[in-house]
Every structure is written in C-alpha cells, then in structure tokens.
Design a protein around this motif. Structure first.
Motif, PDB file in Angstrom:
ATOM      1  N   ASP A 115       0.859  -1.188   0.000  1.00  0.00           N
ATOM      2  CA  ASP A 115       0.000   0.000   0.000  1.00  0.00           C
ATOM      3  C   ASP A 115       0.896   1.239   0.000  1.00  0.00           C
ATOM      4  N   GLU A 153       1.506   2.384  11.376  1.00  0.00           N
ATOM      5  CA  GLU A 153       2.666   2.856  10.617  1.00  0.00           C
ATOM      6  C   GLU A 153       3.172   4.187  11.171  1.00  0.00           C
ATOM      7  N   ALA A 156       0.481   3.585   3.089  1.00  0.00           N
ATOM      8  CA  ALA A 156       1.088   2.991   4.287  1.00  0.00           C
ATOM      9  C   ALA A 156       2.605   3.135   4.245  1.00  0.00           C
ATOM     10  N   TYR A 158      -3.650   4.985   9.113  1.00  0.00           N
ATOM     11  CA  TYR A 158      -2.376   4.267   9.186  1.00  0.00           C
ATOM     12  C   TYR A 158      -1.733   4.502  10.553  1.00  0.00           C
ATOM     13  N   SER A 207      -0.644  10.000   8.965  1.00  0.00           N
ATOM     14  CA  SER A 207      -1.890   9.285   8.725  1.00  0.00           C
ATOM     15  C   SER A 207      -3.034  10.279   8.874  1.00  0.00           C
TER      16      SER A 207
END
Length: 174
Positions: free
Chosen positions: A121, A146, A124, A143, A134
């Motif tokens: 992704d 992440e 991401a 996200y 995010s």
C-alpha cells in the motif's frame, strides 16, 4: 393463515429483489482501477501526483506541503516538503501501481488507494517512512500503526519537530 402466507411471500419477494439489486450494483459499479505508469506520473507534492489526463491524491495520508519546512532534532530547518515529494517520486518510480479511485475531492482530484504489484500500500509506505502523516477517518487514524512506528524510530519528519500539514496550509495560504 392466509395473511401470514402473504406476508412470507412478500418478504421473500422483497428479499429476492434486494439480492438482485446488490448483485447488479456489483457488476455495474465496479471500482475504477487505474494503472499509474511510473514514467508518466508527475509528483506534485508528498501526497499528490498527476498524469497527462488526471490528478490524484493518495487516500488516508497528509504530507508536508512542498514549501513546508520542519526542524531536525537540533532545531535546524530542513525542507521536509521537498523531502516528502522526493520520497513519493522514488516510490512511484520503482514500478507501476494499481490505483483504485475511492472518491473525488472538491477540486475533482481522484482520491486513490494505490498498491504495487507486490501488494504494498503506497499510503502505508509513505507514513511508515515518515514522509506523511496518517489522515483521520471518522476520528481514527487510517495508518495509525505505521505512524507510531515512524514516530518511535524517528523516521523522516519525526526526526525533529514539524507543524501538522493541515495547520501549515491554513497559516500559509498562497
């Protein structure tokens, strides 16, 4: 007894029509999938790019604006907006990405989720590398995992301090 039988038939008919509409909707309104050829994509900033005929914004992230500066861990300014843009250029330049159009924004840009041929992704990956934050969806970061990793390991913009891109845009109108 007859009223119950009629209600059951009516319920079955409504159920059958609902299933038919659901199946038809799936065939008529399949998601729009675009292949973004890495050689033909021009990156605008860390979360948007264009091709010859379309402009795209990556769903679920917010990257520093191109002119935005951040501070490193010693308080020195650095061009985090340019850094973020270069990171997106690098990731798009590796291979073609399949991008699913999720919506269109007020500027008619396609809001897309992009994946590499290996299934990675793109949004991401940008957040994981500290190139973007995010974005929230109904108050939940898309996200979050992440972003926590990037912050904990001081990647990209997390190596110092920065102004949230949304706030920076509000304070730095063109």
């Amino acid at each position: 007894m007859r009223k119950t039988s009629t209600r059951i038939r009516l319920s079955l008919i409504i159920f059958a029509i609902s299933i038919g509409i659901w199946l038809l909707h799936g065939r008529l309104f399949e998601p729009e999938i675009l292949t973004v050829n890495s050689a033909r994509a021009d990156v605008i900033d860390g979360d948007s790019f264009r091709t010859a005929d379309s402009e795209f914004r990556i769903y679920g992230i917010d990257a520093p604006e191109y002119r935005q500066q951040c501070q490193d861990d010693e308080g020195r300014n650095w061009d985090c907006g340019k850094f973020s843009r270069s990171g997106l250029e690098s990731l798009l330049g590796i291979e073609n990405h399949a991008c699913e159009v999720r919506a269109r924004d007020k500027y008619q840009r396609a809001i897309v989720t992009c994946t590499s041929p290996a299934g990675a992704d793109l949004g991401a990956e940008l957040v994981l590398r500290g190139l973007a934050l995010s974005a929230d969806s109904f108050d939940a970061p898309i996200y979050a995992t992440e972003e926590r990793y990037a912050e904990r390991t001081k990647r990209g913009i997390w190596k110092g301090s920065f102004v949230n891109p949304k706030i920076w845009r509000g304070e730095n109108r063109r």
